[in-house]
Motif scaffolding. Structure first.
Motif, PDB file in Angstrom:
ATOM      1  N   ALA A  12       4.786   0.952   7.550  1.00 19.74           N
ATOM      2  CA  ALA A  12       4.646  -0.617   7.251  1.00 19.74           C
ATOM      3  C   ALA A  12       3.680  -0.275   5.444  1.00 19.74           C
ATOM      4  CB  ALA A  12       3.066  -0.426   8.206  1.00 19.74           C
ATOM      5  N   LEU A  13       3.058  -0.238   5.030  1.00 21.93           N
ATOM      6  CA  LEU A  13       2.013   0.294   4.125  1.00 21.93           C
ATOM      7  C   LEU A  13       3.711   0.018   3.300  1.00 21.93           C
ATOM      8  CD1 LEU A  13      -0.050   2.599   3.812  1.00 21.93           C
ATOM      9  CD2 LEU A  13      -0.792   0.208   3.530  1.00 21.93           C
ATOM     10  N   ARG A  14       4.952   0.456   2.925  1.00 21.00           N
ATOM     11  CA  ARG A  14       5.683   0.599   1.999  1.00 21.00           C
ATOM     12  C   ARG A  14       6.722  -0.533   2.606  1.00 21.00           C
ATOM     13  NH1 ARG A  14       7.520   6.264   3.300  1.00 21.00           N
ATOM     14  NH2 ARG A  14       6.376   7.610   1.111  1.00 21.00           N
ATOM     15  N   GLY A  15       6.114  -1.496   3.532  1.00 18.78           N
ATOM     16  CA  GLY A  15       7.173  -2.284   4.036  1.00 18.78           C
ATOM     17  C   GLY A  15       6.355  -3.577   3.103  1.00 18.78           C
ATOM     18  N   ARG A  16       4.956  -3.493   1.960  1.00 18.83           N
ATOM     19  CA  ARG A  16       4.272  -4.066   1.463  1.00 18.83           C
ATOM     20  C   ARG A  16       3.946  -4.032   0.235  1.00 18.83           C
ATOM     21  NH1 ARG A  16       3.545  -4.350   6.662  1.00 18.83           N
ATOM     22  NH2 ARG A  16       3.389  -6.612   8.276  1.00 18.83           N
ATOM     23  N   ARG A  17       5.125  -3.205   0.136  1.00 14.74           N
ATOM     24  CA  ARG A  17       4.945  -2.795  -1.370  1.00 14.74           C
ATOM     25  C   ARG A  17       3.924  -1.906  -1.650  1.00 14.74           C
ATOM     26  NH1 ARG A  17       9.118  -5.191  -4.173  1.00 14.74           N
ATOM     27  NH2 ARG A  17       8.301  -4.316  -6.718  1.00 14.74           N
ATOM     28  N   ILE A  18       4.048  -1.255  -0.777  1.00 19.44           N
ATOM     29  CA  ILE A  18       2.298  -0.252  -0.802  1.00 19.44           C
ATOM     30  C   ILE A  18       3.555   1.323  -0.958  1.00 19.44           C
ATOM     31  CG2 ILE A  18       0.164   1.196  -1.078  1.00 19.44           C
ATOM     32  CD1 ILE A  18      -0.290  -1.576  -0.223  1.00 19.44           C
ATOM     33  N   GLY A  19       3.006   2.274  -2.320  1.00 21.82           N
ATOM     34  CA  GLY A  19       4.533   3.367  -2.828  1.00 21.82           C
ATOM     35  C   GLY A  19       3.569   4.215  -1.800  1.00 21.82           C
ATOM     36  N   VAL A  20       4.039   5.220  -0.893  1.00 24.28           N
ATOM     37  CA  VAL A  20       2.842   6.975   0.097  1.00 24.28           C
ATOM     38  C   VAL A  20       2.984   7.718  -0.760  1.00 24.28           C
ATOM     39  CG1 VAL A  20       2.677   6.905   2.469  1.00 24.28           C
ATOM     40  CG2 VAL A  20       2.122   4.748   1.421  1.00 24.28           C
ATOM     41  N   VAL A  21       2.510   9.186  -0.484  1.00 20.84           N
ATOM     42  CA  VAL A  21       3.357  10.024  -0.345  1.00 20.84           C
ATOM     43  C   VAL A  21       2.846  11.109   0.521  1.00 20.84           C
ATOM     44  CG1 VAL A  21       2.937  11.917  -2.321  1.00 20.84           C
ATOM     45  CG2 VAL A  21       3.538   9.939  -2.861  1.00 20.84           C
ATOM     46  N   ALA A 175      -2.631  -5.009   1.854  1.00 16.75           N
ATOM     47  CA  ALA A 175      -1.827  -5.066   0.346  1.00 16.75           C
ATOM     48  C   ALA A 175      -2.751  -6.307  -0.025  1.00 16.75           C
ATOM     49  CB  ALA A 175      -0.946  -5.829   0.936  1.00 16.75           C
ATOM     50  N   ALA A 176      -3.933  -6.922   1.025  1.00 17.91           N
ATOM     51  CA  ALA A 176      -4.471  -7.600   0.274  1.00 17.91           C
ATOM     52  C   ALA A 176      -5.189  -6.830  -0.257  1.00 17.91           C
ATOM     53  CB  ALA A 176      -5.286  -8.427   1.482  1.00 17.91           C
ATOM     54  N   TRP A 177      -6.251  -5.891   0.411  1.00 17.94           N
ATOM     55  CA  TRP A 177      -7.529  -5.812  -1.015  1.00 17.94           C
ATOM     56  C   TRP A 177      -6.700  -5.054  -2.371  1.00 17.94           C
ATOM     57  CZ3 TRP A 177      -7.065   0.068  -0.911  1.00 17.94           C
ATOM     58  CH2 TRP A 177      -8.108   0.188  -1.786  1.00 17.94           C
ATOM     59  N   LEU A 178      -5.762  -4.523  -2.538  1.00 16.38           N
ATOM     60  CA  LEU A 178      -5.449  -3.946  -3.235  1.00 16.38           C
ATOM     61  C   LEU A 178      -4.814  -5.197  -4.457  1.00 16.38           C
ATOM     62  CD1 LEU A 178      -3.841  -1.307  -4.900  1.00 16.38           C
ATOM     63  CD2 LEU A 178      -1.526  -2.061  -3.618  1.00 16.38           C
ATOM     64  N   ALA A 179      -4.217  -5.986  -4.136  1.00 15.64           N
ATOM     65  CA  ALA A 179      -3.875  -7.521  -4.442  1.00 15.64           C
ATOM     66  C   ALA A 179      -5.869  -7.646  -5.123  1.00 15.64           C
ATOM     67  CB  ALA A 179      -3.527  -8.424  -3.931  1.00 15.64           C
ATOM     68  N   ALA A 180      -6.782  -7.819  -5.104  1.00 17.89           N
ATOM     69  CA  ALA A 180      -7.517  -7.814  -4.939  1.00 17.89           C
ATOM     70  C   ALA A 180      -8.938  -6.754  -5.707  1.00 17.89           C
ATOM     71  CB  ALA A 180      -8.653  -9.423  -3.672  1.00 17.89           C
TER      72      ALA A 180
END
Length: 182
Positions: A12-21, A175-180
């Motif tokens: 789900a996070l990767r689907g919002r362009r948030i890379g995950v390790v 994703a919204a938090w990351l952008a803001a």
């Protein structure tokens, strides 16, 4: 790291362009169910973060995790680990049925932007206790509650929602938090 919930969250996070390790703590890699002491968990996390910085060189680096992994990340950041943000998923504020054993003493030392996401049915995080804890923290903290979700972000069928929808909410909020904030 291969837990169904972690895999779903990662997708789900990767689907919002948030890379995950994803990684396993040492005790899990050895097949033990008993967690290592917090200093060893933090050291393991620090080694993973160092490898990510060296190998991937991300433009922005969030540190975080689900449940105990998030707790270890919050301890690491409170002790000086640098990052652009802290993402806490199902933060275990206290052991189930033991609300007097708060795991919050280190949280005021966290100065980086924080997004904490918990379910309203999470036995590890009673909402009134988290609300009181949040009142002692700075404006860098953002809390999001998943209506009807438990510690694993699962919802009951009668809620009218699916686990997939809940994970989408987690990803959208992240994703919204990351952008803001980051």
């Amino acid at each position: 790291m291969r837990d169904r919930s972690i895999l779903g969250l990662s997708a789900a996070l990767r689907g919002r362009r948030i890379g995950v390790v994803r990684f396993n703590f040492i005790y899990r890699a050895r097949g033990s169910g008993r967690p290592d002491p917090m200093p060893r968990l933090v050291a393991c996390l620090a080694a993973v973060v160092a490898a990510v910085r060296a190998d991937l060189a991300p433009a922005r680096l969030l540190v975080g995790g689900r449940s105990m992994g998030g707790r270890a990340a919050s301890v690491a950041v409170s002790e000086g680990m640098t990052c652009d943000g802290l993402l806490l998923l199902a933060y275990p504020l206290h052991p189930p049925g033991q609300p007097e054993k708060l795991r919050a003493a280190h949280l005021p030392a966290v100065k980086t932007p924080v997004l904490c996401i918990n379910g309203t049915r999470d036995a590890f995080c009673e909402r009134p206790l988290m609300d009181r804890t949040l009142a002692t923290l700075g404006p860098n903290w953002r809390m999001h509650w998943l209506d009807g979700a438990d510690h694993g972000f699962h919802v009951l069928k009668r809620s009218g929602r699916t686990d997939t929808e809940v994970l989408a909410e987690v990803a959208d909020e992240s994703a919204a938090w990351l952008a803001a904030a980051c």
